[in-house]
Design a protein around this motif. Structure first.
Motif, PDB file in Angstrom:
ATOM      1  N   MET A   1      -7.412  64.717   3.826  1.00 57.09           N
ATOM      2  CA  MET A   1      -8.084  63.313   3.210  1.00 57.09           C
ATOM      3  C   MET A   1      -6.168  63.402   2.389  1.00 57.09           C
ATOM      4  O   MET A   1      -5.961  64.646   1.740  1.00 57.09           O
ATOM      5  CB  MET A   1      -9.308  64.477   2.414  1.00 57.09           C
ATOM      6  CG  MET A   1      -9.448  63.021   1.381  1.00 57.09           C
ATOM      7  SD  MET A   1     -11.086  64.579   0.108  1.00 57.09           S
ATOM      8  CE  MET A   1     -12.306  63.730   0.998  1.00 57.09           C
ATOM      9  N   THR A   2      -6.028  61.919   1.627  1.00 56.13           N
ATOM     10  CA  THR A   2      -5.332  61.927   0.244  1.00 56.13           C
ATOM     11  C   THR A   2      -5.416  61.999  -0.489  1.00 56.13           C
ATOM     12  O   THR A   2      -6.912  62.665  -0.775  1.00 56.13           O
ATOM     13  CB  THR A   2      -4.889  60.502   0.722  1.00 56.13           C
ATOM     14  OG1 THR A   2      -5.619  59.474   0.250  1.00 56.13           O
ATOM     15  CG2 THR A   2      -4.362  60.094   1.957  1.00 56.13           C
ATOM     16  N   ILE A   3      -4.321  62.333  -1.389  1.00 51.04           N
ATOM     17  CA  ILE A   3      -4.815  62.840  -2.637  1.00 51.04           C
ATOM     18  C   ILE A   3      -6.205  61.730  -3.736  1.00 51.04           C
ATOM     19  O   ILE A   3      -6.569  61.947  -4.745  1.00 51.04           O
ATOM     20  CB  ILE A   3      -3.743  62.747  -3.693  1.00 51.04           C
ATOM     21  CG1 ILE A   3      -3.490  64.228  -3.339  1.00 51.04           C
ATOM     22  CG2 ILE A   3      -4.430  63.077  -5.481  1.00 51.04           C
ATOM     23  CD1 ILE A   3      -1.452  64.468  -3.779  1.00 51.04           C
ATOM     24  N   LYS A   4      -6.132  60.292  -3.225  1.00 47.93           N
ATOM     25  CA  LYS A   4      -6.277  59.255  -3.744  1.00 47.93           C
ATOM     26  C   LYS A   4      -8.087  59.621  -3.419  1.00 47.93           C
ATOM     27  O   LYS A   4      -8.885  59.197  -4.005  1.00 47.93           O
ATOM     28  CB  LYS A   4      -5.830  57.423  -2.827  1.00 47.93           C
ATOM     29  CG  LYS A   4      -6.555  56.765  -3.694  1.00 47.93           C
ATOM     30  CD  LYS A   4      -6.471  54.462  -3.091  1.00 47.93           C
ATOM     31  CE  LYS A   4      -6.989  54.465  -3.709  1.00 47.93           C
ATOM     32  NZ  LYS A   4      -6.709  52.576  -3.531  1.00 47.93           N
ATOM     33  N   GLU A   5      -7.851  59.390  -2.054  1.00 48.46           N
ATOM     34  CA  GLU A   5      -9.449  60.153  -1.065  1.00 48.46           C
ATOM     35  C   GLU A   5      -9.943  61.004  -2.097  1.00 48.46           C
ATOM     36  O   GLU A   5     -10.772  61.342  -2.588  1.00 48.46           O
ATOM     37  CB  GLU A   5      -9.647  60.023   0.168  1.00 48.46           C
ATOM     38  CG  GLU A   5      -9.482  59.114   0.527  1.00 48.46           C
ATOM     39  CD  GLU A   5      -8.476  59.105   1.650  1.00 48.46           C
ATOM     40  OE1 GLU A   5      -8.110  60.493   2.596  1.00 48.46           O
ATOM     41  OE2 GLU A   5      -8.600  58.226   2.919  1.00 48.46           O
ATOM     42  N   GLN A   6      -9.709  62.341  -2.259  1.00 49.95           N
ATOM     43  CA  GLN A   6      -9.746  63.420  -2.926  1.00 49.95           C
ATOM     44  C   GLN A   6     -10.391  63.108  -4.390  1.00 49.95           C
ATOM     45  O   GLN A   6     -11.786  62.984  -5.304  1.00 49.95           O
ATOM     46  CB  GLN A   6      -9.030  64.534  -3.535  1.00 49.95           C
ATOM     47  CG  GLN A   6      -8.942  65.452  -2.044  1.00 49.95           C
ATOM     48  CD  GLN A   6      -7.730  65.815  -1.951  1.00 49.95           C
ATOM     49  OE1 GLN A   6      -6.913  66.155  -3.514  1.00 49.95           O
ATOM     50  NE2 GLN A   6      -6.875  66.722  -0.818  1.00 49.95           N
ATOM     51  N   ILE A   7      -9.617  62.073  -5.154  1.00 48.30           N
ATOM     52  CA  ILE A   7      -9.982  61.411  -6.288  1.00 48.30           C
ATOM     53  C   ILE A   7     -10.868  60.482  -6.352  1.00 48.30           C
ATOM     54  O   ILE A   7     -12.551  61.050  -7.127  1.00 48.30           O
ATOM     55  CB  ILE A   7      -8.655  60.802  -7.107  1.00 48.30           C
ATOM     56  CG1 ILE A   7      -7.533  61.632  -7.796  1.00 48.30           C
ATOM     57  CG2 ILE A   7      -9.136  59.845  -8.604  1.00 48.30           C
ATOM     58  CD1 ILE A   7      -5.932  61.239  -7.976  1.00 48.30           C
TER      59      ILE A   7
END
Length: 129
Positions: A1-7
């Protein structure tokens, strides 16, 4: 999971209650829509800072704007503007959204500045201890 997806995932969890409340209303007053957007903006800004404080400012702002833009589309179907007849409101909805998103963009800048100046966010380049 990318940082953007986590956010985006965390922001969705944080704002689910607001989204459900607003979606249950057929119409939302302009002033109430603005209040809800301010709550969502503050939540998203703090979530981004908690998860990805090392990202560049413009990247963090783009993620926030992207989430809030989608939140707006899903949550606010019709915004009631007191001086505008009900028949015209759906026609001008996209223009209301453009204005609201410009205000959200400025609010993000103001919130980040205030959060940094009051110590909620640590200023870049400053290390504790």
């Amino acid at each position: 999971m990318t940082i953007k997806e986590q956010i985006l995932s965390q922001a969705e969890k944080n704002n689910q209650h607001l989204k459900e409340l607003a979606q249950n209303l057929k119409k939302v007053a302009l002033s109430e829509a603005w209040k809800i957007l301010q709550l969502v903006t503050a939540s998203v800004v703090t979530t981004i800072e908690e998860i990805a404080s090392d990202l560049a400012g413009p990247t963090k702002k783009a993620i926030a704007i992207d989430y809030i833009d989608k939140f707006y589309d899903v949550t606010f179907k019709i915004i009631d503007i007191p001086v505008v007849p009900s028949l015209i409101e759906p026609i001008i909805h996209k223009y209301v959204k453009i204005i609201m998103m410009i205000m959200v963009s400025s609010s993000i800048d103001a919130m980040v500045t205030i959060f940094r100046e009051t110590g909620i966010f640590i200023k870049k380049g400053v290390k504790d201890g």
